[in-house]
Design an enzyme around this catalytic site. Structure first.
Site, PDB file in Angstrom:
ATOM      1  N   GLU A  55       0.802  -1.216   0.000  1.00 28.32           N
ATOM      2  CA  GLU A  55       0.000   0.000   0.000  1.00 28.32           C
ATOM      3  C   GLU A  55       0.837   1.268   0.000  1.00 28.32           C
ATOM      4  O   GLU A  55       1.969   1.275   0.468  1.00 28.32           O
ATOM      5  CB  GLU A  55      -0.852   0.032   1.274  1.00 28.32           C
TER       6      GLU A  55
ATOM      7  N   CYS B  65       3.254   8.230   1.344  1.00 24.25           N
ATOM      8  CA  CYS B  65       3.643   7.237   2.349  1.00 24.25           C
ATOM      9  C   CYS B  65       3.877   5.921   1.611  1.00 24.25           C
ATOM     10  O   CYS B  65       2.986   5.454   0.905  1.00 24.25           O
ATOM     11  CB  CYS B  65       2.520   7.110   3.378  1.00 24.25           C
TER      12      CYS B  65
ATOM     13  N   CYS C 287       5.132  -7.425   7.518  1.00 24.62           N
ATOM     14  CA  CYS C 287       6.109  -6.970   8.508  1.00 24.62           C
ATOM     15  C   CYS C 287       6.259  -8.072   9.546  1.00 24.62           C
ATOM     16  O   CYS C 287       5.320  -8.811   9.809  1.00 24.62           O
ATOM     17  CB  CYS C 287       5.591  -5.695   9.184  1.00 24.62           C
TER      18      CYS C 287
ATOM     19  N   CYS D 161       3.756  -5.777  16.082  1.00 29.10           N
ATOM     20  CA  CYS D 161       3.085  -4.814  16.971  1.00 29.10           C
ATOM     21  C   CYS D 161       1.596  -5.144  17.085  1.00 29.10           C
ATOM     22  O   CYS D 161       0.931  -5.445  16.085  1.00 29.10           O
ATOM     23  CB  CYS D 161       3.260  -3.390  16.451  1.00 29.10           C
TER      24      CYS D 161
ATOM     25  N   CYS E 199      -1.102  -3.214  14.858  1.00 31.76           N
ATOM     26  CA  CYS E 199      -0.796  -2.920  13.461  1.00 31.76           C
ATOM     27  C   CYS E 199      -1.311  -4.002  12.518  1.00 31.76           C
ATOM     28  O   CYS E 199      -1.014  -5.188  12.693  1.00 31.76           O
ATOM     29  CB  CYS E 199       0.702  -2.738  13.282  1.00 31.76           C
TER      30      CYS E 199
ATOM     31  N   CYS F 157      -2.525   2.189   7.943  1.00 33.17           N
ATOM     32  CA  CYS F 157      -1.594   1.083   7.663  1.00 33.17           C
ATOM     33  C   CYS F 157      -2.230  -0.288   7.484  1.00 33.17           C
ATOM     34  O   CYS F 157      -2.894  -0.787   8.380  1.00 33.17           O
ATOM     35  CB  CYS F 157      -0.617   0.939   8.822  1.00 33.17           C
TER      36      CYS F 157
HETATM   37  N1  SAH Z   1       7.735  -0.185  11.081  1.00 35.04           N
HETATM   38  C1  SAH Z   1       7.767   1.241  11.162  1.00 35.04           C
HETATM   39  C2  SAH Z   1       6.948   1.967  10.113  1.00 35.04           C
HETATM   40  C3  SAH Z   1       5.572   1.464   9.779  1.00 35.04           C
HETATM   41  S1  SAH Z   1       4.205   1.859  10.793  1.00 35.04           S
HETATM   42  C4  SAH Z   1       7.395   1.684  12.548  1.00 35.04           C
HETATM   43  O1  SAH Z   1       7.050   0.864  13.375  1.00 35.04           O
HETATM   44  O2  SAH Z   1       7.490   2.874  12.826  1.00 35.04           O
HETATM   45  C5  SAH Z   1       3.961   3.585  10.727  1.00 35.04           C
HETATM   46  C6  SAH Z   1       3.320   4.148  12.011  1.00 35.04           C
HETATM   47  O3  SAH Z   1       1.933   3.773  12.120  1.00 35.04           O
HETATM   48  C7  SAH Z   1       4.004   3.614  13.253  1.00 35.04           C
HETATM   49  O4  SAH Z   1       4.171   4.650  14.187  1.00 35.04           O
HETATM   50  C8  SAH Z   1       3.003   2.588  13.732  1.00 35.04           C
HETATM   51  O5  SAH Z   1       3.228   2.309  15.066  1.00 35.04           O
HETATM   52  C9  SAH Z   1       1.690   3.276  13.426  1.00 35.04           C
HETATM   53  N2  SAH Z   1       0.518   2.397  13.427  1.00 35.04           N
HETATM   54  C10 SAH Z   1       0.431   1.118  13.041  1.00 35.04           C
HETATM   55  N3  SAH Z   1      -0.810   0.633  13.230  1.00 35.04           N
HETATM   56  C11 SAH Z   1      -1.543   1.636  13.727  1.00 35.04           C
HETATM   57  C12 SAH Z   1      -2.903   1.766  14.140  1.00 35.04           C
HETATM   58  N4  SAH Z   1      -3.754   0.746  14.074  1.00 35.04           N
HETATM   59  N5  SAH Z   1      -3.305   2.955  14.590  1.00 35.04           N
HETATM   60  C13 SAH Z   1      -2.449   4.000  14.664  1.00 35.04           C
HETATM   61  N6  SAH Z   1      -1.167   3.940  14.307  1.00 35.04           N
HETATM   62  C14 SAH Z   1      -0.705   2.775  13.850  1.00 35.04           C
END
Ligand code: SAH
Length: 356
Positions: free
Chosen positions: A90, A103, A110, A114, A117, A337
């Site tokens: 995406e 973006c 990944c 997390c 995510c 994301c």
């Molecule tokens: N792997 C990298 C970049 C990708 S995620 C990282 O962890 O920073 C980009 C941002 O979106 C990160 O800050 C991530 O924590 C956040 N993110 C992911 N899922 C999310 C969600 N459901 N709601 C809000 N932010 C989210």
């Protein structure tokens, strides 16, 4: 297997041409075409027979647009990009007064795991190449031309789509160096942000690359106890080390670090946690970006109310920490994301289920 030329710099493309028995100047010509988003067929200053040969040997444009959704609210465009092996990633194009920001994704999926995510739910399928990362930008630029905006181009880039950029270190750094090639897309790295979940060893290595990129660190917690609930990476790299690596980045690059903090109801959003966060960040040149969580129903995590965001923000501000609430864009098109790719995967597997 065909050679992907998209990730090569002009010197490498020149060498590649010479290896193919071509005059070196073809390398520069091909480089310029690639960065304009043109495939071999459109490389009009190359003889037709050469274009045919190149098509057999090499790849110029490894990314295409599978679907787009345009927000009726703010013109944000959500892309699903198709890769040549059938995978998709995406990207999101956001429009600001000062230009467009894209973006981009750095991996298919990944492996950081997390909890909140959507990109990580099926793990990491593979790394993107530098050429594929560049390809996402070239697709967005082509889209702008085709939508009647030939003078608008991607101006800023954020590595915040699916994937952990520092887990795909070499290709990410190669991509960043390509961006500032004068004969190419020629972007300033000052307009580029790289977001990491906090891979400390790689953050320290990245600080030595001499690339003036803004580093965003996904912190999401004021201490290790809470961070471990949300981010498995916290078991490997404690928050103190993440903050030390952030401070090192500031010292080496002179650029402030951005901390991303997604507010999760009942987990990290209490004003007491804002106080704790403020005390940890006190002597760091930084800015905190508060993100209202996009609910991921699969994980049972919920976002917070506007009032809770405000209380957290006000507490940080009272403690003299620079902080803002991230503006949400493309709310009507699943701007967040991993959501669109997941929908596509689910849709495809539903169809497959149907066929069985
Ligand atoms: N792997 C990298 C970049 C990708 S995620 C990282 O962890 O920073 C980009 C941002 O979106 C990160 O800050 C991530 O924590 C956040 N993110 C992911 N899922 C999310 C969600 N459901 N709601 C809000 N932010 C989210």
């Amino acid at each position: 297997m065909k050679t992907e030329l998209t990730g090569m710099n002009p010197a490498e493309l020149t060498d590649w041409c010479k290896d193919q028995g071509l005059p070196g100047f073809r390398g520069k010509q091909i480089f310029q075409w690639i960065h304009r988003g043109v495939d071999f067929d459109g490389m009009s200053n190359l003889p037709a027979s050469l274009r045919e040969n190149l098509k057999e040997e090499a790849i110029a444009q490894p990314v295409s647009i599978r679907t787009t959704r345009v927000s009726a609210l703010d013109g944000t465009v959500k892309f699903l990009f198709a890769l040549l092996d059938g995978n998709c990633v995406e990207g999101v194009l956001m429009r600001y007064h000062h230009g467009c920001t894209l973006c981009i994704s750095t991996q298919v999926g990944c492996r950081m795991g997390c909890a909140f995510c959507a990109s990580t739910l099926e793990g990491c399928v593979r790394n993107l190449t530098a050429g594929e990362m560049l390809g996402e930008i070239l697709c967005a630029n082509r889209f702008l031309v085709e939508s009647g905006e030939p003078d608008t181009k991607v101006h800023n880039v954020v590595l915040m789509g699916s994937g952990e950029p520092l887990d795909n270190y070499d290709e990410t750094v190669r991509f960043l160096r390509l961006l500032r090639e004068p004969e190419g897309v020629n972007l300033s790295l000052r307009g580029v942000s790289l977001s990491t979940c906090g891979l400390v060893d790689r953050m320290n290595r990245f600080a030595e690359e001499g690339l003036p990129v803004t580093l965003s660190v996904s912190l999401h917690a004021p201490n290790d106890g809470i961070r471990k609930k949300l981010m498995p990476v916290a078991n490997r790299w404690p928050i103190d080390q993440v903050l030390a690596a952030s401070r090192n980045y500031v010292e080496k690059t002179g650029r402030r670090v951005i901390f991303e903090y997604a507010l999760v109801d009942g987990v990290n959003a209490d004003p007491a946690q804002a106080v704790e966060l403020a005390s940890r960040l006190r002597h760091l040149q930084c800015h905190v970006n508060l993100i209202p969580l996009n609910d991921v129903p699969e994980r049972g995590l919920k976002g917070v109310s506007e009032a809770q965001v405000k209380r957290f923000l006000d507490t940080l501000t009272e403690h003299r920490i620079s902080a803002t609430r991230r503006r949400e864009m493309g709310d009507d098109i699943e701007g967040a994301c991993g959501q669109l790719r997941r929908r596509e995967i689910n849709r495809t597997s539903e169809t497959e289920d149907h066929d069985d």
